[in-house]
Write a protein that holds these residues in place. Structure first.
Motif, PDB file in Angstrom:
ATOM      1  N   GLU A 158       0.837  -1.199   0.000  1.00  0.00           N
ATOM      2  CA  GLU A 158       0.000   0.000   0.000  1.00  0.00           C
ATOM      3  C   GLU A 158       0.873   1.250   0.000  1.00  0.00           C
ATOM      4  O   GLU A 158       1.801   1.379   0.795  1.00  0.00           O
ATOM      5  N   VAL A 159       0.579   2.182  -0.920  1.00  0.00           N
ATOM      6  CA  VAL A 159       1.314   3.444  -0.973  1.00  0.00           C
ATOM      7  C   VAL A 159       1.195   4.171   0.376  1.00  0.00           C
ATOM      8  O   VAL A 159       0.112   4.258   0.960  1.00  0.00           O
ATOM      9  N   GLY A 160       2.319   4.674   0.869  1.00  0.00           N
ATOM     10  CA  GLY A 160       2.331   5.408   2.122  1.00  0.00           C
ATOM     11  C   GLY A 160       2.282   4.530   3.356  1.00  0.00           C
ATOM     12  O   GLY A 160       2.320   5.030   4.493  1.00  0.00           O
ATOM     13  N   HIS A 161       2.204   3.216   3.167  1.00  0.00           N
ATOM     14  CA  HIS A 161       2.082   2.295   4.300  1.00  0.00           C
ATOM     15  C   HIS A 161       3.151   1.211   4.255  1.00  0.00           C
ATOM     16  O   HIS A 161       3.799   0.930   5.252  1.00  0.00           O
TER      17      HIS A 161
ATOM     18  N   LEU B  67       6.385  -5.522  -8.820  1.00  0.00           N
ATOM     19  CA  LEU B  67       6.225  -6.698  -7.967  1.00  0.00           C
ATOM     20  C   LEU B  67       4.762  -7.122  -8.052  1.00  0.00           C
ATOM     21  O   LEU B  67       3.903  -6.532  -7.396  1.00  0.00           O
ATOM     22  N   GLY B  68       4.467  -8.112  -8.890  1.00  0.00           N
ATOM     23  CA  GLY B  68       3.071  -8.481  -9.105  1.00  0.00           C
ATOM     24  C   GLY B  68       2.334  -7.302  -9.696  1.00  0.00           C
ATOM     25  O   GLY B  68       2.738  -6.745 -10.716  1.00  0.00           O
ATOM     26  N   THR B  69       1.256  -6.861  -9.019  1.00  0.00           N
ATOM     27  CA  THR B  69       0.504  -5.695  -9.503  1.00  0.00           C
ATOM     28  C   THR B  69       0.937  -4.415  -8.808  1.00  0.00           C
ATOM     29  O   THR B  69       0.363  -3.347  -9.041  1.00  0.00           O
ATOM     30  N   ALA B  70       1.926  -4.495  -7.923  1.00  0.00           N
ATOM     31  CA  ALA B  70       2.432  -3.324  -7.207  1.00  0.00           C
ATOM     32  C   ALA B  70       3.730  -2.840  -7.834  1.00  0.00           C
ATOM     33  O   ALA B  70       4.378  -3.556  -8.607  1.00  0.00           O
ATOM     34  N   LYS B  71       4.100  -1.622  -7.479  1.00  0.00           N
ATOM     35  CA  LYS B  71       5.359  -1.077  -7.978  1.00  0.00           C
ATOM     36  C   LYS B  71       6.058  -0.348  -6.835  1.00  0.00           C
ATOM     37  O   LYS B  71       5.432   0.343  -6.039  1.00  0.00           O
TER      38      LYS B  71
ATOM     39  N   VAL C 237       6.821   1.947  -1.691  1.00  0.00           N
ATOM     40  CA  VAL C 237       5.701   1.607  -2.572  1.00  0.00           C
ATOM     41  C   VAL C 237       5.208   2.857  -3.279  1.00  0.00           C
ATOM     42  O   VAL C 237       4.874   3.860  -2.644  1.00  0.00           O
ATOM     43  N   ILE C 238       5.165   2.800  -4.610  1.00  0.00           N
ATOM     44  CA  ILE C 238       4.680   3.941  -5.390  1.00  0.00           C
ATOM     45  C   ILE C 238       3.401   3.618  -6.153  1.00  0.00           C
ATOM     46  O   ILE C 238       2.768   4.500  -6.714  1.00  0.00           O
TER      47      ILE C 238
END
Length: 267
Positions: free
Chosen positions: A28-31, A201-205, A250-251
């Motif tokens: 999660e962005v910011g987390h 990373l998977g659906t995250a960046k 996380v961006i």
């Protein structure tokens, strides 16, 4: 071109305590990673209500950590997100079972670790050698108490750990470095080349932001809590630095699973 893949995913539900393997995690962005360092055992402070379950992020010296209390590693701690139950074992014997969703259970956890610290020795540089009373803070998937305020995660390659094992002349457990993500398919120390790069990373960046400076905690055996390998000195002697692994921020929110590819977006 060799495929880079996710070999392990690890979270640490309570800061400073046992790792939990996961097949998939959400970023999660910011987390950062949901569920990672969601709880912490805080040294009680006069200006914070002792009944508070959530406190703002604070610097790491406000919480117990293995760097200060290596004997924490001798405990096997298990958190069940579905029930909120938290169990502490040592040598397969239950020492504590408590519900993090009730004030009674949280008080039991706080009292247990206050007592446990009273029976072990702090490291020479421990910030709270007076073993102040502790207070469990945080809620799973809602709060996070990492060492750095920005929502980040940590990543290391298996090849780097293998290289250290070769230099040490014995197998090195990756848990000494408390990473979130262990990757396969790269050469030793190659992750240092990713600083400033975006990674899928998977659906995250994420964007890789920095190398990780290590402390004496990497000398601690994650099973026994004893300092049995001089890894910090080994790093300094062999590489003239004390760094392993990298930090990522996380961006773009999403999830990643073990076995999925890690893709460097901007080479």
């Amino acid at each position: 071109m060799t495929k880079i893949s996710i070999q392990q995913l690890l979270i640490y539900p309570i800061k400073g305590l046992s790792s939990h393997k996961r097949d998939r995690v959400h970023l999660e962005v910011g987390h950062g990673i949901l569920g990672d360092r969601a709880f912490a055992l805080m040294y009680k402070q006069d200006d914070i209500d002792s009944n508070s379950t959530i406190v703002p992020w604070m610097k790491k010296h406000n919480f117990i950590m293995q760097n200060d209390w290596p004997g924490l590693a001798a405990l096997n701690c298990f958190y069940e997100p579905e029930t909120g139950n938290f169990t502490v074992k040592r040598k397969s014997i239950d020492l504590l079972v408590a519900d993090t969703k009730t004030s009674e259970g949280r008080n039991l956890i706080s009292a247990f670790f206050t007592g446990y610290l009273a029976g072990i020795y702090p490291s020479q540089a421990a910030r709270h050698p007076n073993r102040a009373p502790l207070q469990l803070v945080g809620e799973f998937d809602k709060t996070r108490y990492p060492d750095r305020e920005a929502g980040h995660l940590s990543l290391v390659s298996q090849a780097t750990i293998d290289n250290l094992s070769e230099l040490a002349g014995q197998p090195i457990d990756v848990r000494r470095f408390r990473p979130n993500i262990v990757v396969a398919g790269v050469s030793a120390w190659e992750e240092f080349d990713w600083i400033g790069k975006e990674i899928q990373l998977g659906t995250a960046k994420i964007v890789v932001t920095a190398r990780i400076n290590r402390c004496l905690n990497i000398d601690v055996n994650p099973e026994t809590g004893e300092r049995d390998i001089r890894l910090l000195s080994l790093l300094q002697e062999q590489f003239q630095h004390t760094q392993t692994g990298v930090l990522g921020q996380v961006i773009s929110s999403g999830s990643v699973a073990v076995g999925e590819d890690l893709i460097i977006v901007n080479h």
